[in-house]
Write a protein that holds these residues in place. Structure first.
Motif, mmCIF file in Angstrom:
data_model
loop_
_atom_site.group_PDB
_atom_site.id
_atom_site.type_symbol
_atom_site.label_atom_id
_atom_site.label_comp_id
_atom_site.label_asym_id
_atom_site.label_seq_id
_atom_site.Cartn_x
_atom_site.Cartn_y
_atom_site.Cartn_z
ATOM 1 N N SER A 102 0.858 -1.187 0.000
ATOM 2 C CA SER A 102 0.000 0.000 0.000
ATOM 3 C C SER A 102 0.896 1.239 0.000
ATOM 4 O O SER A 102 1.946 1.267 0.647
ATOM 5 C CB SER A 102 -0.915 -0.002 1.225
ATOM 6 O OG SER A 102 -1.843 -1.080 1.170
ATOM 7 N N ASN A 103 0.466 2.242 -0.708
ATOM 8 C CA ASN A 103 1.335 3.381 -0.999
ATOM 9 C C ASN A 103 1.406 4.367 0.167
ATOM 10 O O ASN A 103 0.841 5.467 0.127
ATOM 11 C CB ASN A 103 0.849 4.086 -2.266
ATOM 12 C CG ASN A 103 1.849 5.108 -2.774
ATOM 13 O OD1 ASN A 103 3.051 4.996 -2.512
ATOM 14 N ND2 ASN A 103 1.367 6.100 -3.500
ATOM 15 N N TYR A 104 2.116 3.953 1.204
ATOM 16 C CA TYR A 104 2.399 4.868 2.320
ATOM 17 C C TYR A 104 3.610 4.338 3.071
ATOM 18 O O TYR A 104 4.225 3.351 2.669
ATOM 19 C CB TYR A 104 1.172 5.061 3.215
ATOM 20 C CG TYR A 104 0.846 3.954 4.182
ATOM 21 C CD1 TYR A 104 0.994 4.153 5.548
ATOM 22 C CD2 TYR A 104 0.372 2.716 3.749
ATOM 23 C CE1 TYR A 104 0.679 3.150 6.461
ATOM 24 C CE2 TYR A 104 0.057 1.725 4.642
ATOM 25 C CZ TYR A 104 0.216 1.935 5.993
ATOM 26 O OH TYR A 104 -0.094 0.941 6.882
ATOM 27 N N TRP A 132 6.832 1.604 2.172
ATOM 28 C CA TRP A 132 8.083 2.200 1.690
ATOM 29 C C TRP A 132 9.265 1.792 2.565
ATOM 30 O O TRP A 132 10.313 1.372 2.072
ATOM 31 C CB TRP A 132 7.990 3.724 1.695
ATOM 32 C CG TRP A 132 6.855 4.310 0.940
ATOM 33 C CD1 TRP A 132 6.163 3.756 -0.099
ATOM 34 C CD2 TRP A 132 6.250 5.586 1.183
ATOM 35 N NE1 TRP A 132 5.165 4.593 -0.514
ATOM 36 C CE2 TRP A 132 5.196 5.734 0.246
ATOM 37 C CE3 TRP A 132 6.497 6.613 2.089
ATOM 38 C CZ2 TRP A 132 4.394 6.878 0.208
ATOM 39 C CZ3 TRP A 132 5.697 7.757 2.052
ATOM 40 C CH2 TRP A 132 4.668 7.883 1.119
ATOM 41 N N GLU A 183 9.110 -3.426 -7.247
ATOM 42 C CA GLU A 183 8.303 -2.907 -6.148
ATOM 43 C C GLU A 183 7.070 -2.248 -6.755
ATOM 44 O O GLU A 183 7.184 -1.412 -7.646
ATOM 45 C CB GLU A 183 9.084 -1.884 -5.314
ATOM 46 C CG GLU A 183 10.311 -2.449 -4.624
ATOM 47 C CD GLU A 183 11.073 -1.398 -3.822
ATOM 48 O OE1 GLU A 183 10.418 -0.462 -3.317
ATOM 49 O OE2 GLU A 183 12.305 -1.512 -3.728
ATOM 50 N N ARG A 184 5.911 -2.641 -6.300
ATOM 51 C CA ARG A 184 4.660 -2.066 -6.787
ATOM 52 C C ARG A 184 3.910 -1.464 -5.597
ATOM 53 O O ARG A 184 3.718 -2.128 -4.580
ATOM 54 C CB ARG A 184 3.784 -3.136 -7.445
ATOM 55 C CG ARG A 184 4.397 -3.761 -8.686
ATOM 56 C CD ARG A 184 4.340 -2.803 -9.873
ATOM 57 N NE ARG A 184 4.749 -3.460 -11.102
ATOM 58 C CZ ARG A 184 6.001 -3.535 -11.541
ATOM 59 N NH1 ARG A 184 6.976 -2.997 -10.824
ATOM 60 N NH2 ARG A 184 6.288 -4.143 -12.676
ATOM 61 N N TYR A 185 3.456 -0.212 -5.737
ATOM 62 C CA TYR A 185 2.715 0.471 -4.685
ATOM 63 C C TYR A 185 1.347 0.869 -5.220
ATOM 64 O O TYR A 185 1.241 1.451 -6.306
ATOM 65 C CB TYR A 185 3.470 1.708 -4.205
ATOM 66 C CG TYR A 185 4.812 1.374 -3.591
ATOM 67 C CD1 TYR A 185 4.909 0.937 -2.281
ATOM 68 C CD2 TYR A 185 5.984 1.484 -4.347
ATOM 69 C CE1 TYR A 185 6.141 0.619 -1.723
ATOM 70 C CE2 TYR A 185 7.215 1.175 -3.800
ATOM 71 C CZ TYR A 185 7.288 0.734 -2.480
ATOM 72 O OH TYR A 185 8.504 0.423 -1.936
ATOM 73 N N LEU A 186 0.316 0.549 -4.437
ATOM 74 C CA LEU A 186 -1.046 0.841 -4.854
ATOM 75 C C LEU A 186 -1.780 1.584 -3.741
ATOM 76 O O LEU A 186 -1.431 1.452 -2.570
ATOM 77 C CB LEU A 186 -1.791 -0.450 -5.217
ATOM 78 C CG LEU A 186 -1.154 -1.215 -6.384
ATOM 79 C CD1 LEU A 186 -0.344 -2.388 -5.864
ATOM 80 C CD2 LEU A 186 -2.211 -1.685 -7.362
ATOM 81 N N PRO A 187 -2.799 2.372 -4.087
ATOM 82 C CA PRO A 187 -3.521 3.131 -3.066
ATOM 83 C C PRO A 187 -4.156 2.218 -2.019
ATOM 84 O O PRO A 187 -4.570 1.085 -2.331
ATOM 85 C CB PRO A 187 -4.601 3.871 -3.868
ATOM 86 C CG PRO A 187 -4.097 3.905 -5.267
ATOM 87 C CD PRO A 187 -3.313 2.639 -5.452
ATOM 88 N N GLU A 191 -7.184 -0.251 -2.783
ATOM 89 C CA GLU A 191 -7.169 -0.738 -4.171
ATOM 90 C C GLU A 191 -7.420 -2.241 -4.202
ATOM 91 O O GLU A 191 -6.899 -3.001 -3.384
ATOM 92 C CB GLU A 191 -5.823 -0.424 -4.815
ATOM 93 C CG GLU A 191 -5.691 -0.919 -6.250
ATOM 94 C CD GLU A 191 -6.703 -0.269 -7.172
ATOM 95 O OE1 GLU A 191 -7.632 -0.985 -7.610
ATOM 96 O OE2 GLU A 191 -6.560 0.944 -7.434
ATOM 97 N N THR A 207 -0.457 -6.336 -11.750
ATOM 98 C CA THR A 207 0.583 -6.711 -10.788
ATOM 99 C C THR A 207 0.762 -8.220 -10.745
ATOM 100 O O THR A 207 1.897 -8.720 -10.716
ATOM 101 C CB THR A 207 0.224 -6.168 -9.395
ATOM 102 O OG1 THR A 207 0.083 -4.740 -9.463
ATOM 103 C CG2 THR A 207 1.283 -6.527 -8.381
#
Length: 384
Positions: free
Chosen positions: A142-144, A148, A168-172, A175, A181
């Motif tokens: 998750s993108n936070y 990270w 590395e894949r980041y999603l909201p 989502e 992905t």
């Protein structure tokens, strides 16, 4: 003799995109409140607020609690929400009890951290994955900040040992569309998939990955297992039949632990919340936070944070996960790392664990990426 009563805040997003995690945390805290009040040394009067997973509401609700005279608040799940509220706690001189595993690299005189620090969850997990499955990682998060930072630690450790982070894949947050992905994962064929997705995103990803692999004849748990530091029993229930088993989780607590304290916690939790009776590490961390808070207030004779902090430094607790104690230097807990493999009945087999609690290292100052985790002082031991 009159028992002192103290108002405390409980701040969890029992609705919203990660409510399935935060609601058990609130339940664990409320269970501890009921047990503390029944014991009678102090009485707690909880004031519950619900930010609903909306980051913009956390600071306002914190200020509302603290300006009303409440000095101690148990709450927050995401690191974004924790960082959002710390300025309010510093302004009003209140104490946040943060009951969640997190990525570390933080210290505040106004926060007590009762979940696992990075050396208590991600380091043992990476060590286990590289020794058991291989050195090619694919990261989805998750993108936070939680994703990270965990991926940064993983990247440093994997590459220092000669491995590769393939992507590395980041999603909201929230989502649920993972088609692209999953295609990228299947094409890359990593040794393992490291997931730091939260809430409905995590459940949907694991379910869709399994369905896609089954349709293509791929034994996903055997050839590229999903591993996580935030996968628990209730998550498995939400993932659903056919995709619960074979995932690797790093945690300090699994409800399958057969200690008297764990059995009592599981039984009490199920009795209190029969509609969702699955105890988890998240519920246990908030349960521990309230128990330690009550003990510290009893020892301090009040809820002023300076006195509570001093009283807290001497606290030990026979928790469901085993004995925990406070590291006065960091205001984190000494906890016992464990690795679990999920089962089709929404439980975990504990397959490795540290033989004793280890001191928190939130800034990883005692960390060497090229050495086996815990060496030379301690190592995970195989338990099954």
């Amino acid at each position: 003799m009159t028992t002192d009563t103290f108002r405390i805040g409980l701040m969890f997003s029992s609705t919203g995109p990660y409510s399935s995690v935060a609601e058990p945390m609130l339940n664990g805290a409320l269970l501890a409140v009921s047990e503390v009040n029944a014991a009678g040394e102090v009485r707690l009067d909880p004031v519950v607020v619900n930010p609903g997973g909306d980051l913009s509401r956390y600071a306002a609700l914190s200020s509302q609690l603290l300006s009303s005279g409440i000095k101690q608040v148990v709450g927050c799940y995401t690191s974004s929400s924790r960082k959002e509220v710390i300025p309010a706690f510093e302004k009003y001189d209140g104490m946040l009890w943060y009951p969640s595993h997190y990525e570390g690299f933080e210290s505040s005189d106004n926060v007590v951290y009762t979940g696992a620090a990075p050396n208590q969850h991600i380091l043992p997990l990476i060590d286990f994955l590289m020794s058991s499955y291989g050195d090619r990682a694919f990261c989805v998060g998750s993108n936070y900040i939680w994703a990270w930072e965990n991926n940064r630690i993983l990247r440093e450790m994997v590459t220092a040992r000669g491995g590769t982070v393939l992507a590395e894949r980041y999603l909201p947050v929230g989502e649920t569309d993972f088609a692209k992905t999953i295609e990228a994962i299947i094409l890359a064929r990593p040794s393992f998939v490291f997931s730091s997705l939260i809430g409905v995103s995590g459940y949907s990803f694991i379910r869709r990955l399994r369905e896609t692999c089954v349709a293509r004849g791929i034994d996903q748990p055997a050839v590229m297992p999903v591993a996580s530091c935030n996968l628990n029993e209730l998550d498995l229930v939400d993932i659903g039949d056919g995709a619960m088993d074979g995932h690797i989780s790093s945690s300090v607590y699994f409800s399958s632990l057969q200690t008297p304290e764990s059995r009592a916690f599981v039984e009490s939790y199920a009795k209190a919340y029969p509609d969702k009776p699955w105890a988890s590490a998240d519920a246990e961390a908030s349960y521990i936070a309230v128990k330690l808070l009550a003990a510290a207030m009893s020892g301090a004779g009040g809820d002023e944070i300076g006195a509570v902090r001093r009283a807290l430094a001497d606290q030990r607790l026979a928790a469901p996960q085993g004995e925990v104690s406070v590291d006065a230097e960091t205001m984190h807990l000494c906890l016992t790392p464990r690795i679990g493999r999920s089962r089709a009945d929404a439980s975990f087999d504990v397959i490795r664990q540290e033989p004793a609690p280890i001191r928190p290292d939130p800034y990883l100052v005692r960390f060497s990426a090229t050495e086996a985790w815990g060496s030379p002082a301690s190592r995970l031991r195989v338990v099954s």
